[in-house]
Design an enzyme around this catalytic site. Structure first.
Site, PDB file in Angstrom:
ATOM      1  N   ALA A  52      13.644  49.439 -27.984  1.00  0.00           N
ATOM      2  CA  ALA A  52      14.760  49.737 -27.079  1.00  0.00           C
ATOM      3  C   ALA A  52      14.608  49.046 -25.734  1.00  0.00           C
ATOM      4  O   ALA A  52      15.578  48.530 -25.168  1.00  0.00           O
ATOM      5  CB  ALA A  52      14.853  51.251 -26.870  1.00  0.00           C
ATOM      6  N   GLU A  53      13.390  49.016 -25.221  1.00  0.00           N
ATOM      7  CA  GLU A  53      13.151  48.478 -23.882  1.00  0.00           C
ATOM      8  C   GLU A  53      13.175  46.953 -23.816  1.00  0.00           C
ATOM      9  O   GLU A  53      13.796  46.376 -22.939  1.00  0.00           O
ATOM     10  CB  GLU A  53      11.797  48.976 -23.352  1.00  0.00           C
ATOM     11  N   SER A  54      12.453  46.302 -24.715  1.00  0.00           N
ATOM     12  CA  SER A  54      12.258  44.849 -24.576  1.00  0.00           C
ATOM     13  C   SER A  54      12.567  44.048 -25.831  1.00  0.00           C
ATOM     14  O   SER A  54      12.459  42.820 -25.803  1.00  0.00           O
ATOM     15  CB  SER A  54      10.802  44.564 -24.186  1.00  0.00           C
TER      16      SER A  54
ATOM     17  N   TYR B 236      21.014  55.198 -24.461  1.00  0.00           N
ATOM     18  CA  TYR B 236      19.610  54.864 -24.646  1.00  0.00           C
ATOM     19  C   TYR B 236      18.914  55.926 -25.509  1.00  0.00           C
ATOM     20  O   TYR B 236      18.230  55.606 -26.484  1.00  0.00           O
ATOM     21  CB  TYR B 236      18.920  54.741 -23.288  1.00  0.00           C
TER      22      TYR B 236
END
Length: 175
Positions: A66-68, A153
């Site tokens: 999800a982040e990167s 998110y």
């Protein structure tokens, strides 16, 4: 020579480089139920960090995705760095001196996730919300903050978490 543009070049090889949260875009057209999973990338580091911190490696993998999107060189507009997109102060508090080093980033980010999971009594949704919006926002709203970015998110992290759990290799025990 390296150059950056928001327009794809014609007749040449290029790479897409995202500098923001992969799963935070409210109007994302990605089908999160079918998006490619990253089952082997940094597998030993993730499993080791998860084991040390006693959390499910699938949750670590979902947060990294999800982040990167597993881009270890990712740097956000806000300054978050590496696979788990650690903010400089957070990285420093976790003893991470090289946030773009995958091993340090994963170990620090996993330690942070473990603390959040403990604080929120195992709630992946609240831990993900705090990871994204901050603990103060979760406290202020007594739950997942009403920010559209954080709402999507958390949903996407949960979708990824379920998929990574389902895709985890079966561990056989020795008799």
């Amino acid at each position: 020579m390296t150059s950056f543009s928001d327009i794809a070049p014609i007749n040449t090889h290029y790479e897409t480089y995202r500098v923001d949260c992969y799963a935070c875009e409210v109007n994302s057209l990605i089908n999160w139920h079918r998006a490619k999973l990253y089952l082997t990338e940094h597998q030993e580091k993730i499993n080791s960090a998860a084991q040390v911190n006693r959390i499910d490696p699938a949750f670590v993998r979902a947060i990294i995705h999800a982040e990167s999107h597993f881009n270890e060189k990712a740097i956000s507009k806000q300054g978050a760095q590496g696979l788990m997109q650690l903010m400089p102060r957070t990285a420093q508090s976790l003893g991470v001196t090289k946030p773009l080093d995958p091993e340090q980033n994963i170990y620090g980010g996993t330690r942070h996730l473990a603390r959040l999971l403990k604080k929120y009594r195992g709630s992946h949704s609240l831990a993900a919300a705090a990871y994204n919006a901050g603990e103060s926002a979760v406290k202020k709203y007594a739950g997942i903050p009403p920010f559209p970015e954080t709402q999507v998110y958390v949903k996407r992290v949960n979708i990824l978490l379920k998929r990574y759990i389902k895709s985890a290799p079966i561990q056989l025990t020795k008799n």
